[in-house]
Design an enzyme around this catalytic site. Structure first.
Site, PDB file in Angstrom:
ATOM      1  N   PHE A 154      -3.856 -25.232  15.809  1.00  0.00           N
ATOM      2  CA  PHE A 154      -2.869 -26.388  15.466  1.00  0.00           C
ATOM      3  C   PHE A 154      -2.102 -26.939  16.167  1.00  0.00           C
ATOM      4  O   PHE A 154      -1.458 -28.288  15.778  1.00  0.00           O
ATOM      5  CB  PHE A 154      -2.131 -25.824  14.036  1.00  0.00           C
ATOM      6  CG  PHE A 154      -0.809 -24.853  14.733  1.00  0.00           C
ATOM      7  CD1 PHE A 154       0.197 -25.542  14.757  1.00  0.00           C
ATOM      8  CD2 PHE A 154      -1.001 -23.539  14.849  1.00  0.00           C
ATOM      9  CE1 PHE A 154       1.313 -24.871  15.349  1.00  0.00           C
ATOM     10  CE2 PHE A 154      -0.128 -22.711  15.218  1.00  0.00           C
ATOM     11  CZ  PHE A 154       1.266 -23.352  15.437  1.00  0.00           C
ATOM     12  N   LYS A 178     -14.466 -27.126  15.034  1.00  0.00           N
ATOM     13  CA  LYS A 178     -13.903 -26.564  14.028  1.00  0.00           C
ATOM     14  C   LYS A 178     -12.336 -26.541  14.408  1.00  0.00           C
ATOM     15  O   LYS A 178     -11.708 -25.749  15.083  1.00  0.00           O
ATOM     16  CB  LYS A 178     -14.367 -25.238  13.847  1.00  0.00           C
ATOM     17  CG  LYS A 178     -14.133 -24.406  12.406  1.00  0.00           C
ATOM     18  CD  LYS A 178     -12.876 -24.677  11.952  1.00  0.00           C
ATOM     19  CE  LYS A 178     -12.031 -23.549  12.373  1.00  0.00           C
ATOM     20  NZ  LYS A 178     -10.462 -23.444  11.803  1.00  0.00           N
ATOM     21  N   CYS A 286       1.573 -23.136  23.879  1.00  0.00           N
ATOM     22  CA  CYS A 286       1.105 -21.942  24.698  1.00  0.00           C
ATOM     23  C   CYS A 286       1.728 -21.933  26.167  1.00  0.00           C
ATOM     24  O   CYS A 286       1.663 -20.978  26.870  1.00  0.00           O
ATOM     25  CB  CYS A 286      -0.555 -21.955  24.804  1.00  0.00           C
ATOM     26  SG  CYS A 286      -1.286 -23.367  25.646  1.00  0.00           S
TER      27      CYS A 286
END
Length: 503
Positions: A154, A178, A286
């Site tokens: 996300f 996906k 991240c």
């Protein structure tokens, strides 16, 4: 609570949107309001199978197209993304919560990799050796794998899908995405722009879903490779499951990125870097810096005093307001998790300098708000140091000397990114060489490599032999075929029963 009727999203198959048939849907929230703004279908195994079949059929035509033409389509796509940048960034901000400029940066860093991938003709060249033996030539070919898939997070709904899809498509593969079901609108819009750019129908498909869709991709025999970015436990699961089904996998997990501040560092520069890298995008990166490691007590005292002053003046607000430094976190569950970590830090004895819990934003009482949080006197046994928080929480862990700082960065479970701020070239060079982390910044707080270098962490931050983008991406998305050719010019030597030798 829901304001009005939520938009109904779709999958994207065979070059057009397709509604879900499974009957399961996920809610897509506006993090600023806390309200459901859309519903996204969650794919069944049968819908995933249909996407793979479509991709497998289209891939043969796409792979037969010469790489220059594939590159032109990708460059047309980049042009269309730039033309629609404001629309895409607004969609992204409304579903993720990051500010409008940050959303544009998310998209920009993605299309830079697509621009790099458009140079596929050079990157797909094989090797050639003449006279490898008497009258024998050897050459190699790089050929696409077939159908490949990306399972993306996300926090970068444009950048990470483009990092995965750009090189995969340029190499002649068909791609199934996906995306995260939390913010799927931008990936769906990118699929439309790829079709508009001339990508053949079925070469790029989007299937929304949860674990059911993920497992269907992992287990499908026609999906040859999986790329993933997310948490470490899921990265480990996807890597192991993909390997068990004979697939290539590159899976990137969690992080605990440190920034070492040496006594000779430019303190103003270091504080600016920590504020941006620690709290930008509400810490949901991240590569966010979540641990500051000042070397020496004097350095630490100066750093904490400067950070405390800056943190209290940060503006948290709606993502589309120009005055907001950062917006909400992505979901109510994320807010609850982050606040739980803050309480854990307090319970374990860290000094709470700034507390982001209970933040209220005028006009948006139900938004998923967490304010900037700063801890001092954190120790390496604390939960807030050991685990990834993924929120606007910065911990200061004081190091007595340079060697202790180096050990802290090197010994942590995660090895994604790290930075050092110093004016001393010897310290920077030694640190860059010795630190056990995959990406290093010297006076650069978020050392995300540019598109033609590779991105990847070490240890529990990365699983797989090859990294994202750069030349590694083309190695990952292709297989090498080696051809040995002999032209005998009419000379026959009879059958040979011994192993051929290079001479």
């Amino acid at each position: 609570m829901t304001a009005g009727t939520p938009r109904q999203l779709s999958h994207y198959l065979d070059g057009k949107p397709q509604g879900g048939t499974f009957g399961r849907f996920g809610d897509v929230y506006n993090p600023c309001t806390g309200q459901v703004q859309a519903q996204v279908p969650l794919a069944s195994r049968e819908e995933v199978d249909a996407a793979v079949a479509s991709a497998a059929k289209a891939q043969k035509v796409w792979a037969a197209m010469n790489p220059q033409r594939r590159g032109r389509i990708l460059l047309k796509f980049v042009d269309l993304v730039n033309q629609n940048m404001d629309e895409l960034a607004t969609l992204l901000s409304n579903e993720h919560g990051k500010t409008f400029p940050d959303a544009k940066g998310d998209i920009q860093r993605g299309i830079e990799v697509v621009e790099f991938a458009a140079g596929a003709p050079h990157l797909l060249k094989g090797e050639f050796s003449t006279e490898a033996g008497t009258g024998i030539d050897v050459h190699s070919l790089r050929q696409p794998l077939g159908v490949v898939a990306g399972i993306t997070p996300f926090n970068f709904p444009a950048m990470i899908p483009l990092w995965k899809a750009g090189p995969a498509l340029a190499a002649g593969n068909a791609f199934i995405l996906k995306p995260s079901e939390r913010d799927p609108s931008v990936p769906l819009r990118l699929a439309e722009l790829l079709t508009e750019a001339g990508l053949p129908d079925g070469v790029f498909n989007v299937v929304n879903g949860d674990k059911d869709a993920v497992d269907a991709l992992l287990e499908h025999p026609d999906v040859k490779a999986i790329g993933f970015v997310g948490s470490t436990p899921i990265a480990q699961y996807i890597y192991a499951t993909a390997a068990a089904h004979g697939k290539r996998a590159q899976c990137f997990g969690g992080a605990k990125n440190h920034m070492v501040i040496m006594p000779d560092a430019d303190m103003d520069l270091a504080v600016d870097a920590l504020i941006g890298a620690g709290y930008g995008s509400a810490g949901e990166r991240c590569m966010a810096i979540s641990v500051a490691v000042p070397v020496g007590e004097e350095t630490a005292d100066r750093l904490v005093a400067a950070l405390a002053e800056r943190v209290k003046n940060l503006k948290v607000g709606p993502s589309l307001e120009a005055s907001s430094d950062f917006g909400p976190v992505v979901a109510a569950s994320a807010k609850e998790r982050i606040e739980g970590y803050i309480q854990a830090g307090v319970d374990e004895g860290a000094t709470l300098i700034a507390d982001g819990r209970g933040l209220k934003v005028d006009g948006h009482p139900d938004g998923f708000w967490v304010g900037p949080t700063l801890f001092d006197n954190v120790t390496k046994d604390m939960k807030i140091y050991r685990e990834e928080i993924f929120g606007p929480v910065l911990s200061v862990l004081r190091a007595a000397d340079y060697e202790e700082a180096l050990r802290l960065c090197s010994e942590h479970e995660f090895g994604n990114g790290v930075a050092i701020f110093t004016r001393d070239g010897d310290s920077a060079r030694d640190f860059s060489t010795r630190v056990n982390v995959g990406m290093v910044g010297v006076n650069v707080p978020i050392p995300v490599p540019i598109a033609y270098y590779t991105f990847g962490g070490w240890k529990a931050s990365g699983f797989g032999d090859l990294n994202q983008h750069g030349a590694d991406a083309f190695r990952f998305y292709t297989k090498t075929k080696t051809v040995t050719t002999r032209w005998t010019a009419g000379v026959r030597e009879g059958a040979s029963f011994v192993m051929p030798e290079g001479s």
